[in-house]
Design an enzyme around this catalytic site. Structure first.
Site, PDB file in Angstrom:
ATOM      1  N   ASP A   8      21.794  -9.082 -22.105  1.00 51.86           N
ATOM      2  CA  ASP A   8      22.682  -7.942 -21.872  1.00 51.86           C
ATOM      3  C   ASP A   8      23.919  -8.147 -22.749  1.00 51.86           C
ATOM      4  OD1 ASP A   8      24.246  -9.828 -20.575  1.00 51.86           O
ATOM      5  OD2 ASP A   8      24.365  -8.747 -18.680  1.00 51.86           O
ATOM      6  N   THR A  67      26.197 -15.263 -17.079  1.00 51.26           N
ATOM      7  CA  THR A  67      25.993 -16.497 -16.316  1.00 51.26           C
ATOM      8  C   THR A  67      24.564 -17.029 -16.409  1.00 51.26           C
ATOM      9  OG1 THR A  67      25.361 -15.196 -14.396  1.00 51.26           O
ATOM     10  CG2 THR A  67      27.694 -15.811 -14.572  1.00 51.26           C
ATOM     11  N   HIS A  98       7.866 -30.179 -14.847  1.00 54.93           N
ATOM     12  CA  HIS A  98       7.517 -30.054 -13.430  1.00 54.93           C
ATOM     13  C   HIS A  98       7.130 -28.633 -13.011  1.00 54.93           C
ATOM     14  CE1 HIS A  98       9.722 -33.928 -11.957  1.00 54.93           C
ATOM     15  NE2 HIS A  98       9.333 -34.053 -13.209  1.00 54.93           N
ATOM     16  N   HIS A 134       2.145 -31.424  -9.649  1.00 48.68           N
ATOM     17  CA  HIS A 134       2.968 -30.310 -10.148  1.00 48.68           C
ATOM     18  C   HIS A 134       2.151 -29.021 -10.181  1.00 48.68           C
ATOM     19  CE1 HIS A 134       6.301 -32.872 -10.747  1.00 48.68           C
ATOM     20  NE2 HIS A 134       5.747 -33.581 -11.714  1.00 48.68           N
TER      21      HIS A 134
HETATM   22  C1  RB5 Z   1      27.930  -8.738 -16.941  1.00 48.06           C
HETATM   23  O1  RB5 Z   1      29.308  -8.567 -16.803  1.00 48.06           O
HETATM   24  C2  RB5 Z   1      27.458  -9.905 -16.080  1.00 48.06           C
HETATM   25  O2  RB5 Z   1      27.525  -9.564 -14.750  1.00 48.06           O
HETATM   26  C3  RB5 Z   1      26.051 -10.305 -16.479  1.00 48.06           C
HETATM   27  O3  RB5 Z   1      26.021 -10.629 -17.826  1.00 48.06           O
HETATM   28  C4  RB5 Z   1      25.467 -11.497 -15.748  1.00 48.06           C
HETATM   29  O4  RB5 Z   1      26.345 -12.572 -15.767  1.00 48.06           O
HETATM   30  C5  RB5 Z   1      24.918 -11.233 -14.415  1.00 48.06           C
HETATM   31  O5  RB5 Z   1      24.402 -12.121 -13.731  1.00 48.06           O
END
Ligand code: RB5
Length: 143
Positions: A8, A67, A98, A134
């Site tokens: 994204d 994230t 694993h 596994h």
């Molecule tokens: C976008 O602002 C952010 O929420 C997205 O990139 C991500 O981190 C979502 O989990």
């Protein structure tokens, strides 16, 4: 090997860098977007990459968001997908050995570029252990 790649807006820069790296190693890349830094919805991208991997069109996938968490949650909703969010090389190696993870998720806002590339390399280079215990555990994942 063909890798499906997606991000994204939060992972857009790393996606472009990963794409360049994969191309330089001769790996075929299926880039599902996003193609600009405009805001977009990570589940749309996660599902495109996950479906490419689940259908066998791509062998593995890499997803990047801010994230890595949203991408991993969304990708793991697709049957047959084992998406692993990694922020260190130990986990990247272990999840291949694993869990036979078939998608790597990364957070552009969470880890630096040098570490990101180390994680990508280790994850791509590490084979599944093929050990019985596994395999048994992986077979128990889908319910
Ligand atoms: C976008 O602002 C952010 O929420 C997205 O990139 C991500 O981190 C979502 O989990």
């Amino acid at each position: 090997m063909k890798i499906a790649l997606g991000a994204d807006h939060g992972g857009f820069n790393y996606k472009n860098k990963i794409k360049e790296y994969l191309a330089s190693t001769g790996i075929e890349v299926l880039d599902v977007g996003t193609f600009s830094a405009e805001s977009c919805d990570y589940p749309d991208i996660a599902h495109k990459v996950a479906k490419s991997v689940a259908s066998g069109d791509a062998e593995k996938g890499i997803l990047v968001c801010g994230t890595g968490i949203g991408m991993s949650i969304a990708a793991n909703k697709i049957f047959g997908i084992r998406a692993a969010l990694c922020s260190d090389t130990f986990s990247a190696k272990a999840t291949r050995e694993h869990n036979d993870s078939n998608i790597l998720c990364l957070g552009e806002r969470a880890i630096g570029e040098g570490l990101m590339f180390e994680i990508v390399k280790v994850w791509l280079e590490t084979p599944f252990s093929n050990e019985e215990r596994h395999k048994r555990r992986i077979d128990k994942i889908e319910i």
